[in-house]
Each structure stands twice: as structure tokens, then as C-alpha cells.
Design a protein around this motif. Sequence first.
Motif, PDB file in Angstrom:
ATOM      1  N   LEU A 159       0.817  -1.208   0.000  1.00  0.00           N
ATOM      2  CA  LEU A 159       0.000   0.000   0.000  1.00  0.00           C
ATOM      3  C   LEU A 159       0.854   1.262   0.000  1.00  0.00           C
ATOM      4  O   LEU A 159       0.500   2.259  -0.643  1.00  0.00           O
ATOM      5  CB  LEU A 159      -0.936  -0.001   1.214  1.00  0.00           C
ATOM      6  N   ASP A 160       1.991   1.245   0.702  1.00  0.00           N
ATOM      7  CA  ASP A 160       2.830   2.446   0.753  1.00  0.00           C
ATOM      8  C   ASP A 160       3.432   2.765  -0.614  1.00  0.00           C
ATOM      9  O   ASP A 160       3.461   3.924  -1.041  1.00  0.00           O
ATOM     10  CB  ASP A 160       3.922   2.284   1.811  1.00  0.00           C
ATOM     11  N   THR A 161       3.909   1.728  -1.320  1.00  0.00           N
ATOM     12  CA  THR A 161       4.436   1.976  -2.663  1.00  0.00           C
ATOM     13  C   THR A 161       3.316   2.308  -3.647  1.00  0.00           C
ATOM     14  O   THR A 161       3.545   2.997  -4.643  1.00  0.00           O
ATOM     15  CB  THR A 161       5.221   0.757  -3.161  1.00  0.00           C
ATOM     16  N   ALA A 162       2.107   1.826  -3.370  1.00  0.00           N
ATOM     17  CA  ALA A 162       0.969   2.194  -4.218  1.00  0.00           C
ATOM     18  C   ALA A 162       0.673   3.687  -4.105  1.00  0.00           C
ATOM     19  O   ALA A 162       0.344   4.343  -5.100  1.00  0.00           O
ATOM     20  CB  ALA A 162      -0.258   1.373  -3.824  1.00  0.00           C
ATOM     21  N   LEU A 163       0.805   4.238  -2.896  1.00  0.00           N
ATOM     22  CA  LEU A 163       0.629   5.683  -2.720  1.00  0.00           C
ATOM     23  C   LEU A 163       1.671   6.458  -3.517  1.00  0.00           C
ATOM     24  O   LEU A 163       1.361   7.476  -4.145  1.00  0.00           O
ATOM     25  CB  LEU A 163       0.729   6.037  -1.233  1.00  0.00           C
ATOM     26  N   LEU A 164       2.912   5.974  -3.492  1.00  0.00           N
ATOM     27  CA  LEU A 164       3.964   6.626  -4.268  1.00  0.00           C
ATOM     28  C   LEU A 164       3.673   6.539  -5.762  1.00  0.00           C
ATOM     29  O   LEU A 164       3.876   7.509  -6.507  1.00  0.00           O
ATOM     30  CB  LEU A 164       5.312   5.978  -3.949  1.00  0.00           C
ATOM     31  N   ALA A 165       3.175   5.387  -6.209  1.00  0.00           N
ATOM     32  CA  ALA A 165       2.862   5.220  -7.627  1.00  0.00           C
ATOM     33  C   ALA A 165       1.752   6.167  -8.065  1.00  0.00           C
ATOM     34  O   ALA A 165       1.816   6.767  -9.145  1.00  0.00           O
ATOM     35  CB  ALA A 165       2.460   3.771  -7.894  1.00  0.00           C
ATOM     36  N   VAL A 166       0.729   6.327  -7.219  1.00  0.00           N
ATOM     37  CA  VAL A 166      -0.372   7.229  -7.562  1.00  0.00           C
ATOM     38  C   VAL A 166       0.110   8.672  -7.586  1.00  0.00           C
ATOM     39  O   VAL A 166      -0.306   9.467  -8.441  1.00  0.00           O
ATOM     40  CB  VAL A 166      -1.532   7.039  -6.564  1.00  0.00           C
ATOM     41  N   TYR A 167       0.998   9.034  -6.664  1.00  0.00           N
ATOM     42  CA  TYR A 167       1.558  10.393  -6.691  1.00  0.00           C
ATOM     43  C   TYR A 167       2.346  10.626  -7.983  1.00  0.00           C
ATOM     44  O   TYR A 167       2.264  11.706  -8.582  1.00  0.00           O
ATOM     45  CB  TYR A 167       2.456  10.614  -5.479  1.00  0.00           C
ATOM     46  N   MET A 168       3.094   9.617  -8.413  1.00  0.00           N
ATOM     47  CA  MET A 168       3.832   9.741  -9.668  1.00  0.00           C
ATOM     48  C   MET A 168       2.873   9.872 -10.847  1.00  0.00           C
ATOM     49  O   MET A 168       3.139  10.612 -11.801  1.00  0.00           O
ATOM     50  CB  MET A 168       4.752   8.537  -9.847  1.00  0.00           C
ATOM     51  N   MET A 169       1.739   9.183 -10.775  1.00  0.00           N
ATOM     52  CA  MET A 169       0.729   9.332 -11.824  1.00  0.00           C
ATOM     53  C   MET A 169       0.165  10.743 -11.837  1.00  0.00           C
ATOM     54  O   MET A 169      -0.177  11.282 -12.894  1.00  0.00           O
ATOM     55  CB  MET A 169      -0.390   8.312 -11.610  1.00  0.00           C
ATOM     56  N   LEU A 170       0.067  11.354 -10.664  1.00  0.00           N
ATOM     57  CA  LEU A 170      -0.427  12.731 -10.587  1.00  0.00           C
ATOM     58  C   LEU A 170       0.500  13.694 -11.315  1.00  0.00           C
ATOM     59  O   LEU A 170       0.049  14.692 -11.891  1.00  0.00           O
ATOM     60  CB  LEU A 170      -0.572  13.140  -9.120  1.00  0.00           C
ATOM     61  N   THR A 171       1.788  13.406 -11.307  1.00  0.00           N
ATOM     62  CA  THR A 171       2.763  14.256 -11.996  1.00  0.00           C
ATOM     63  C   THR A 171       2.898  13.919 -13.476  1.00  0.00           C
ATOM     64  O   THR A 171       3.686  14.555 -14.178  1.00  0.00           O
ATOM     65  CB  THR A 171       4.139  14.126 -11.325  1.00  0.00           C
ATOM     66  N   GLY A 172       2.157  12.896 -13.934  1.00  0.00           N
ATOM     67  CA  GLY A 172       2.192  12.536 -15.344  1.00  0.00           C
ATOM     68  C   GLY A 172       3.007  11.300 -15.658  1.00  0.00           C
ATOM     69  O   GLY A 172       3.108  10.903 -16.828  1.00  0.00           O
ATOM     70  N   ASN A 173       3.589  10.673 -14.650  1.00  0.00           N
ATOM     71  CA  ASN A 173       4.399   9.474 -14.853  1.00  0.00           C
ATOM     72  C   ASN A 173       3.524   8.236 -14.645  1.00  0.00           C
ATOM     73  O   ASN A 173       3.174   7.895 -13.514  1.00  0.00           O
ATOM     74  CB  ASN A 173       5.575   9.467 -13.875  1.00  0.00           C
ATOM     75  N   SER A 174       3.170   7.565 -15.728  1.00  0.00           N
ATOM     76  CA  SER A 174       2.303   6.382 -15.656  1.00  0.00           C
ATOM     77  C   SER A 174       3.079   5.081 -15.812  1.00  0.00           C
ATOM     78  O   SER A 174       2.505   4.050 -16.183  1.00  0.00           O
ATOM     79  CB  SER A 174       1.217   6.470 -16.729  1.00  0.00           C
ATOM     80  N   PHE A 175       4.373   5.108 -15.525  1.00  0.00           N
ATOM     81  CA  PHE A 175       5.198   3.905 -15.681  1.00  0.00           C
ATOM     82  C   PHE A 175       4.729   2.777 -14.764  1.00  0.00           C
ATOM     83  O   PHE A 175       4.879   1.598 -15.087  1.00  0.00           O
ATOM     84  CB  PHE A 175       6.661   4.247 -15.389  1.00  0.00           C
TER      85      PHE A 175
END
Length: 305
Positions: A159-175
Motif C-alpha cells: 500500500l505504501d508503494t501504491a501511494l507513491l505510484a499514484v503520486y507519480m501518476m499525478l505528476t504525469g508518470n504512468s510507468f
Amino acid sequence: MFCFLIAAAIKGLSNYTQNILLIITIILGVLHFTFEIRQLIYSPLSWITDIWNYFDMGAILFSVTTSIVWLQSSAMPVWAVTISILLLEFKFTTFFRAIEFGGTHWAMIIGVIQNSLSFFVIIGFILFAFAHSLYILLRPTNDNLNNSQELNTNMFANLDTALLAVYMMLTGNSFSVSNWSLAENITLTILIILFSFFTTIYLMNLFIGLLSNFIGETNKKELFLLQRAKILSEIELFYMLPYQRRKNNWFPEFIFSLDKLYEVVSKIKNNNWDDDIEKPLLPSTLLKIIQFYDKTNYFDYTILG
């Protein structure tokens, strides 16, 4: 601050010099820590609601704790030193709050943060909701729990890395979602579309609009003067000795913004007082102090006195 930075940044220092610098850091840090405790005891609510105190406390505690650990182990804790340097150098930039060169912009930055705090909280809840949903959807199945490659590449395994992934998606990074085929996973496609619309497009543009309105409606000079007055009051209350506080030439009883005072006097003189509050009576002593002139004609202070 400089003692800690020198000890951490300059290589080749002798152990004796390094230890002296760290000891000085601890002594000064404890001294500043007592000042923060005095402020907390004096007005707990004001201390808690002031964002600057958290930066000050973080810089003090991290640098002092890191120095103590460094002295005991004789080895530099890299991660702790990194965070300590970041906080100390950020604290150094906050010293510009008290001068007009950078104080007006600092006041505007903090004003924006304070007025947008509820907006940040709402965005935080929305990000957590999407992160939790994607974590449930994309976490490894029981068959893949023993697959180390799956756990290392899937940011939604925890869940913690999922939060980081969603934040990266917010900045436009969908990797983080590139490992899944959107055509085969309709639920993932819907979540990504909803996330991109409500957060990246709608909420971010709404936030920019709110910032623009706040900046346009804010009197930066007034915010800066209030900020400077607050800093002076803290210095007088917590950093000065009793006999120093009683020096009126250091800490006058009243501090006026002449620009605002000129505006008030001009309104009263020209009978243009249209504010909601009752027209004030300005004493002649105050008017003589500011030496108000109305362009070419000297203003008769006795009229308002």
C-alpha cells in the motif's frame, strides 16, 4: 548550522576538529531547542498552528541527534546527515522572512499554504482512495507471492508503494501501470481515466485558479509587515533578557506601517472615509511624528487632533 555543514561537507578534517564542530552543534542545538520549548509553553496553540516551528524543530532535532550518533559511532550516518543538511539549509532560507528582499514572497508562500490546507487534505484523501483501489486490483495473487521479480517491479504490491505510484501518476508518470494491458483490464482503464480527469485535469487546474485568485487579492506588503512584527515579538519575548526587553528604542510599544497610516490620514482629511467602521480620531502627537504633507500644502494637524 555552519558547524554541522562544515563537519559533514568537508573531507579530510581531523577527528578532533570534527568532534569539536559536532559538540558545538549539539550545544547550540540544545540552546535553540529551549527557545522552541519556551514558545510552546507560552502559547501552545500558536506554536502548533505555525508551520515555521515544525521546520525549526526538525532542523534542530535532526542535527543534534545526528551529531550525537556520529560522535558515539565515529561513523557518519549518511541518511540522517542528508536530511539534517536539507532542513538546516531550508531553515537558513527562512531567515529572509524578516527582510523585505525576500520576506514579501515568503509571506505570500505561507499565506497560500495556509489558505489551501483544506484543499491539500481533500487531494490527499482522493489520492489515498485511488491508491487503495489500485492496490486491491493490482496486488500480486497468491501464485505470484513467491515471485521476487513480480514483487520488485509491481509498485502496487504494497500500500505504501501504491501511494507513491499514484503520486507519480499525478505528476504525469504512468510507468507504474505500464505492465498491464489496458485493453484486457477494463477496471484499470476506468480507474486511470477517472484519476486523470478528476485529479490531473480538474483538481490541478482548480488549484491553479485558486492560487491565482489568492495571489491577486493578497496584499503582499501587509502580509510581510505582519510577519516581521511577529518575528520581532518572538525575539523580544524569547531571545532577549528582561532588561533588553524594556528598551523602548529596541522594542517600541507600537509599530506603524506608514503607508497604511498615510492612507488613513488622507481619507480623513479629504472627507473620503467610507469604511464600515467609525472614522477614527487621530491624535496630533501621532500626526506630528509621521510629518504628513499633502503634496505642496502642509496639513493642519490640529483639525484631527
